[in-house]
Every structure is written in structure tokens, then in C-alpha cells.
Design a protein around this motif. Sequence first.
Motif: not given
Length: 275
Positions: A226-235, A250-259
Motif C-alpha cells: 500500500g503506502s510506501g511510507d508505511d512500509t518504510i516506517v515499519a522497516m 520527505d519531511r513527514e516520513l523523515r519525522r516518522r522514521c526518526e521517531k
Amino acid sequence: MARGDGDRLVRCGRGHLHWGRFGAAGLLPVHDGHVLLQHRSRWTHGGGTWALFGGARDSHEDAVAAALRETAEESTLDTTLVTPFGVIGVDHGNWCYDTVIGSIDTMPTVERASRETRAAAWIAVDKVERLSLYPPFAKAWPTLRTALRRPVLIVDAANVMGARADGWWKDRAGAAARLRDELAKVVGFTGITPFDLAFPEILFVTEGAARGIGSVDGVTVVDAPGSGDDTIVAMARGSLDAPRLVITADRELRRRCEKAGAQVSGPRTVLSLLA
């Protein structure tokens, strides 16, 4: 360029004497919570202490080649069984010591193979500090201990593709395949802390029309359901024992991954390394 042309004492920028005209390198093999260490012979500098197998680099060698060669000269370890995944250096100015860290599938019995080695042993990671360690190794160990797992590079394919104008919008799958193949040719990556140079597992996350291109040797393609961002955050939220670097702007993806505990860097980190 001859074998042994690095065997010389030099004075570093800090005023200390070191062995290795072109610097020195050592090998830290890792298996299942254990590391292989050398018990240094009494006559050597720091004799009787524990440290890495290693020594001076020759002029034609990189750190990996020197560390593997020195270990093979000083022990009976078959260094072809070791897969290097990172290098951490200590720069003294005009002289550098590089620790090459690598994985090995077994813990073979290792014997001494030169006068420099008194013994060799596989030591549990949580027991290393109990040994009498060679002072430079003791100083480096706290950092090395955080780098005993192969690092992971997670690439936001859509975002990195969008960072260069090569006509990717005309053929997303073709552009993704080109980027995948270019990444597979990169010898080593910088920017994955604590490594100065890393040979990571590369996870290349695709979505939409770029899905289905398949993996190649050195790059595992992950098609986001589905969402590439969700898959990346899961990894990014995976095993934090392994250093993880996410490549995206991507700023929002960066924030989620750092978190989630991952390191994050922009597309230029990898694009600058491509041919």
C-alpha cells in the motif's frame, strides 16, 4: 607497491609513534554475540593484553584488504569466511587505525600463526570488558560494541527517483530498475553512524507503477502493498541492534522514521555515489 612497504614506525599529528607508514587496520569478526580477539605475545607492544588481529597497511591496500591479510598471517582463521560490513576509523592526523567489522557463520577453532600471537579466542560480547585489553582497543570498544550488526540502508525509491531529472515520470518501473542497478554497484556507503564506511543490506522500497522490478544481487526490492511510507516506517522500526539509515527527502516520513529510531538522510547521500 610491494608487500611490506608499510612496515615502518611513523609519528602521527598528535606526536605519538605508530606502526604503519600508511596507517594500520584490524579485523573484528562477529558471530552470535561473540567476537574473535587476539591475545598479544609478551614481547609485543602491549604484550599480554587482548586486542584485534591486525597490523600495518601496505601502500596498495585498503583497510579491508589489510585487515584480512594481517589476520590470516597472525592466525589460522580462514578469512574468506568473513563478510565485512563496516569500517570504523580513528584518525590521529597523518596516521589512522581502521577497524573492519565482519560477520562469520560459525565460530571455528582459531590458533596462533605468528610470534605476535599468544592465543586466539571467541569472547562473549558482554565479557570483553573483563579482559585486560590493549589500551587503544579498550578506548574504541564502547563504539565498536554498537556496530556488531550489519547496517541496513532503506531507500525510498520514489523520493530518490524524483530527486533527479532523468525522465523517470515517463517510465517509473524503468527508472526504478536503473536506480536499483546503480545502487548495487556502489562499493561502500558513508553516513551510517557509527561506521565511517558501511557495506549495508540495501532495502529498496517501491510503490505504485514501480513495483514488480525484482531484486538483484546486493539490493533487495520490497514492493509496498500500500503506502510506501508505511512500509518504510515499519522497516525503520525493526531491530534497533542494527544501525538503520533511511534515504528520503520527505519531511513527514523523515519525522516518522526518526521517531522509530532510524537515522535519516537525503537523496544526495546516495546519488553522489552513483556513476
